[in-house]
Design an enzyme around this catalytic site. Sequence first.
Site, PDB file in Angstrom:
ATOM      1  N   GLY A 296      26.698  42.063  49.249  1.00  0.00           N
ATOM      2  CA  GLY A 296      26.072  40.911  48.616  1.00  0.00           C
ATOM      3  C   GLY A 296      27.073  39.836  48.231  1.00  0.00           C
ATOM      4  O   GLY A 296      26.797  38.639  48.367  1.00  0.00           O
ATOM      5  N   THR A 297      28.235  40.247  47.758  1.00  0.00           N
ATOM      6  CA  THR A 297      29.239  39.268  47.326  1.00  0.00           C
ATOM      7  C   THR A 297      29.667  38.386  48.491  1.00  0.00           C
ATOM      8  O   THR A 297      29.735  37.155  48.366  1.00  0.00           O
ATOM      9  CB  THR A 297      30.468  39.999  46.733  1.00  0.00           C
TER      10      THR A 297
ATOM     11  N   ASN B 252      20.048  40.069  37.493  1.00  0.00           N
ATOM     12  CA  ASN B 252      20.570  41.435  37.460  1.00  0.00           C
ATOM     13  C   ASN B 252      20.714  41.995  36.056  1.00  0.00           C
ATOM     14  O   ASN B 252      20.783  43.206  35.882  1.00  0.00           O
ATOM     15  CB  ASN B 252      21.926  41.501  38.166  1.00  0.00           C
TER      16      ASN B 252
ATOM     17  N   GLN C 158      19.055  41.957  43.750  1.00  0.00           N
ATOM     18  CA  GLN C 158      18.329  42.838  42.820  1.00  0.00           C
ATOM     19  C   GLN C 158      16.845  42.932  43.163  1.00  0.00           C
ATOM     20  O   GLN C 158      16.195  43.913  42.836  1.00  0.00           O
ATOM     21  CB  GLN C 158      18.485  42.340  41.380  1.00  0.00           C
TER      22      GLN C 158
ATOM     23  N   HIS D 299      23.521  48.629  48.941  1.00  0.00           N
ATOM     24  CA  HIS D 299      23.607  49.726  47.964  1.00  0.00           C
ATOM     25  C   HIS D 299      22.680  49.568  46.771  1.00  0.00           C
ATOM     26  O   HIS D 299      22.585  50.462  45.934  1.00  0.00           O
ATOM     27  CB  HIS D 299      25.054  49.947  47.500  1.00  0.00           C
TER      28      HIS D 299
ATOM     29  N   THR E 161      34.616  43.647  63.671  1.00  0.00           N
ATOM     30  CA  THR E 161      33.830  44.709  64.301  1.00  0.00           C
ATOM     31  C   THR E 161      32.752  45.203  63.337  1.00  0.00           C
ATOM     32  O   THR E 161      33.016  45.395  62.151  1.00  0.00           O
ATOM     33  CB  THR E 161      34.767  45.869  64.708  1.00  0.00           C
TER      34      THR E 161
ATOM     35  N   CYS F 258      32.429  43.687  33.661  1.00  0.00           N
ATOM     36  CA  CYS F 258      33.358  44.698  33.169  1.00  0.00           C
ATOM     37  C   CYS F 258      34.169  45.301  34.305  1.00  0.00           C
ATOM     38  O   CYS F 258      34.610  46.425  34.212  1.00  0.00           O
ATOM     39  CB  CYS F 258      32.628  45.786  32.401  1.00  0.00           C
TER      40      CYS F 258
END
Length: 415
Positions: A99-100, A171, A201, A223, A259, A349
């Site tokens: 996602g980042t 989130n 999310q 994930h 790849t 965090c």
Amino acid sequence: MMAYPAPAGGGAAGGCETGPVPTQPARPDRLTYLDHAATTPLRAAARDAMLPWLGERFGNPSGDHRVARAARQAVDEARDAVAAVVGCRPGDVVFTSGGTEADNMAVRGVHAARPGPVLCSAIEHDAVRNPVRAVGGTTVAVDPRGVLDLDALGAALTPDVTLFALMTANNEVGVVQPVAEAADLVRRRVPGAAVHTDAVQAASWLDLRAAVAGADLVAISSHKVGGPQGVGALVARPGTPLRPLVLGGGQERELRSGTHNVAGIVGMAAALQAAADERAVVAGRVAAMRDRLAAGLVAAIPGAVRTGGAVGVPRLPGTLHLCIPGIESEALLFLLDEAGVCASAASACASGAHQASHVLAAMGIGPELGAGALRLSLGWTSTDADVDYALRVIPAAVAQLRGAKTHSREPAGQR
Ligand code: PLP
């Protein structure tokens, strides 16, 4: 879940809400995992889809022989599946490392293709906020409920704006954002500007075909939906101005070289499909558990305030956010972890140090109340027993921390 160390022992197991935290594993059979917004367990469907690609099957999808072609076919089938869930053409899907990267690609990629002012909501994840900041962009306010202020967006939309980013759902507090309305406003006021939505999310919970319909760019992450970590996708609708961040062999229509992570991609597609297939049933069950947890905690913890739960505001079924006065999140999370409850403060965090949440600040929640933030996020693996245990452990942990604080404030002579 049994692969994890058992919660640390120490206190007595007990159901008393104001007694000691039951740190002795009252549920030795499993952890109480209430942090699905951070990451989710791998779904069986994802694992089954991946296993061949971690064993006998391999191949570089860019090659010209049968082994390569088989890998290419697996990636193509995964692309079809992702497109069906998001409601786009397969050719609009660009696989990324998560996602980042998808968020960075949307913000920096549009800015590189069409330099100009960039805007995002004040409650975006850092994966959007930081690239927006890096290109000199600015934020648009939300109201105290955590919903984008459409009037503020209207005022910020100058004719040269090139991108507006608004997450599909937040989130930390789980509030679903008015993506369609915002996109409509942007389109009417600045027809050339692109709209990006971070659906990381939302993907487990909402029908993305409707939830992101107005956006030109959509970020998803494997994930958070029961797929493996380290894979995601950016959907870029045709005609969206976009430059690649990663240059190399020209994979993914030259938009994202490197790849392919074949196992990760097939795992993500299987997880997304499984999440979409069971969503209607799971969302109702999880929302009911979340509401029971919310009502129980607010009743049992004096002063606890539910954040992002305003009546009439749509929110994700799995997320519960509370601000608890008189305690600090870090201390609470420590006690909960000792008791086998995995939760989060939801503030940044990554370095181990909790920082004040920009989401709570944007909603007008001061640092004192925000210091006691607690995010509990349920998922498809959550059970009524998880809720029962959390309802025993969390009020007791808060009472213990408040007691310790009162105690330490007493003048020495009175102890
Ligand atoms: N966007 C949102 C809203 C998130 O919650 C997260 C992860 O917490 C991300 C982006 C980053 O996704 P990834 O972990 O796949 O890089």
